[in-house]
Scaffold this motif. Sequence first.
Motif, PDB file in Angstrom:
ATOM      1  N   UNK A  28       0.773  -0.964  -0.117  1.00 10.03           N
ATOM      2  CA  UNK A  28       0.067  -0.054   0.043  1.00 10.03           C
ATOM      3  C   UNK A  28       0.847   1.313   0.010  1.00 10.03           C
ATOM      4  N   UNK A  29       0.398   2.394  -0.658  1.00 13.68           N
ATOM      5  CA  UNK A  29       0.930   3.613  -0.379  1.00 13.68           C
ATOM      6  C   UNK A  29       0.038   4.373   0.421  1.00 13.68           C
ATOM      7  N   UNK A  30       0.041   4.888   1.582  1.00 14.14           N
ATOM      8  CA  UNK A  30      -0.818   5.456   2.363  1.00 14.14           C
ATOM      9  C   UNK A  30      -0.525   7.032   2.425  1.00 14.14           C
ATOM     10  N   UNK A  31      -1.619   7.492   2.011  1.00 13.58           N
ATOM     11  CA  UNK A  31      -1.954   9.111   1.901  1.00 13.58           C
ATOM     12  C   UNK A  31      -2.916   9.761   2.461  1.00 13.58           C
ATOM     13  N   UNK A  32      -3.129  10.948   2.394  1.00 15.66           N
ATOM     14  CA  UNK A  32      -4.381  11.745   2.417  1.00 15.66           C
ATOM     15  C   UNK A  32      -4.428  12.706   1.507  1.00 15.66           C
ATOM     16  N   UNK A  33      -5.513  13.224   1.500  1.00 14.02           N
ATOM     17  CA  UNK A  33      -6.081  14.485   0.449  1.00 14.02           C
ATOM     18  C   UNK A  33      -5.372  14.485  -1.070  1.00 14.02           C
ATOM     19  N   UNK A  57       3.341  -1.313   4.048  1.00 15.94           N
ATOM     20  CA  UNK A  57       2.729  -0.134   3.894  1.00 15.94           C
ATOM     21  C   UNK A  57       3.769   1.179   3.706  1.00 15.94           C
ATOM     22  N   UNK A  58       3.784   1.780   2.583  1.00  9.88           N
ATOM     23  CA  UNK A  58       4.698   2.947   2.513  1.00  9.88           C
ATOM     24  C   UNK A  58       3.893   4.258   2.554  1.00  9.88           C
ATOM     25  N   UNK A  59       4.320   5.056   3.530  1.00 17.42           N
ATOM     26  CA  UNK A  59       3.646   6.315   3.856  1.00 17.42           C
ATOM     27  C   UNK A  59       4.497   7.477   3.384  1.00 17.42           C
ATOM     28  N   UNK A  60       3.374   8.223   2.624  1.00 17.28           N
ATOM     29  CA  UNK A  60       3.728   9.521   2.028  1.00 17.28           C
ATOM     30  C   UNK A  60       4.338  10.653   3.268  1.00 17.28           C
ATOM     31  N   UNK A  61       5.587  11.161   2.925  1.00 19.27           N
ATOM     32  CA  UNK A  61       6.015  12.178   3.833  1.00 19.27           C
ATOM     33  C   UNK A  61       5.919  13.476   2.690  1.00 19.27           C
ATOM     34  N   UNK A  62       4.820  14.326   2.759  1.00 15.35           N
ATOM     35  CA  UNK A  62       4.805  15.524   2.103  1.00 15.35           C
ATOM     36  C   UNK A  62       3.663  16.199   2.664  1.00 15.35           C
ATOM     37  N   UNK A  63       3.844  17.323   2.885  1.00 15.56           N
ATOM     38  CA  UNK A  63       2.947  18.216   3.951  1.00 15.56           C
ATOM     39  C   UNK A  63       2.198  19.243   2.731  1.00 15.56           C
ATOM     40  N   UNK A  64       2.342  19.731   1.571  1.00 18.03           N
ATOM     41  CA  UNK A  64       1.808  20.626   1.111  1.00 18.03           C
ATOM     42  C   UNK A  64       1.753  20.150  -0.622  1.00 18.03           C
ATOM     43  N   UNK A  65       0.640  20.539  -1.164  1.00 18.50           N
ATOM     44  CA  UNK A  65       0.769  20.260  -2.742  1.00 18.50           C
ATOM     45  C   UNK A  65       2.072  20.775  -3.180  1.00 18.50           C
ATOM     46  N   UNK A  66       2.601  20.220  -4.524  1.00 17.35           N
ATOM     47  CA  UNK A  66       3.851  20.926  -5.088  1.00 17.35           C
ATOM     48  C   UNK A  66       4.977  19.797  -4.747  1.00 17.35           C
TER      49      UNK A  66
END
Length: 229
Positions: A28-33, A57-66
């Motif tokens: 899985x790639x786990x994200x929100x938004x 499970x791979x968890x996204x480390x990204x806090x804002x679009x772009x």
Amino acid sequence: MSKRAVLEVIALDVEDAVAAQAGGADRLELVTDMAADGLTPSAATVAGIRAAVDIPVRVMLRLADGFAAGAVERLVTAACEMREAGAEEFVLGFLDADGQVDLAAVERVAAELEGCRWTFHRAIDRAADRDALRKQLADFPGLDTYLTAGAAEGVDAGLPVLCAEAGRRGEPGYGQQLLVGGGLRLEHVRGLLAAGIDAFHIGGAARLRGWDGPVSADAVAEWRRVLGG
């Protein structure tokens, strides 16, 4: 094929995760938004999914679009929180304003991961020079995968790049697994498999109603069937 292709599915919550595993997802790639193309989920979601499924499970480390890193210390804090919640694998990737890899940000966040395996995500598709980016990150600790469509516009436009990069496996900067995603459709699979690509990433394609509905175990199972195994 000597081994079955990897199928990674985007999950937003526990319901998605359970359905993806039931359909035959390998990871899985786990994200929100998803309106912002996927941001870091809550620690509670990470913990809930880790308890509900037993696939990686791979968890996204990204806090804002772009693709700018933004406040790197906030990313480091997020990485720490995700690990405390049970995350063991991650997804990240940062570019500077010129489209070069933001090495300082990647190094700082990766240091917090202490060797955990991670994917450099589709920021590579926006890079000014993807070959240079790969060579800069060739021996980076934990980096074992590139998620890419081959082009910013998606897999339709990126097919030639994907096939060419698959053919360079073993060269410096090309040792990581190529995980194809971004407008990926079932009709792309045969040609990509023939090119030697063995990892596939789906989001909306795993959902019968697109992003308006949950992951469908049946939709995932159809991808698993087409990919083999």
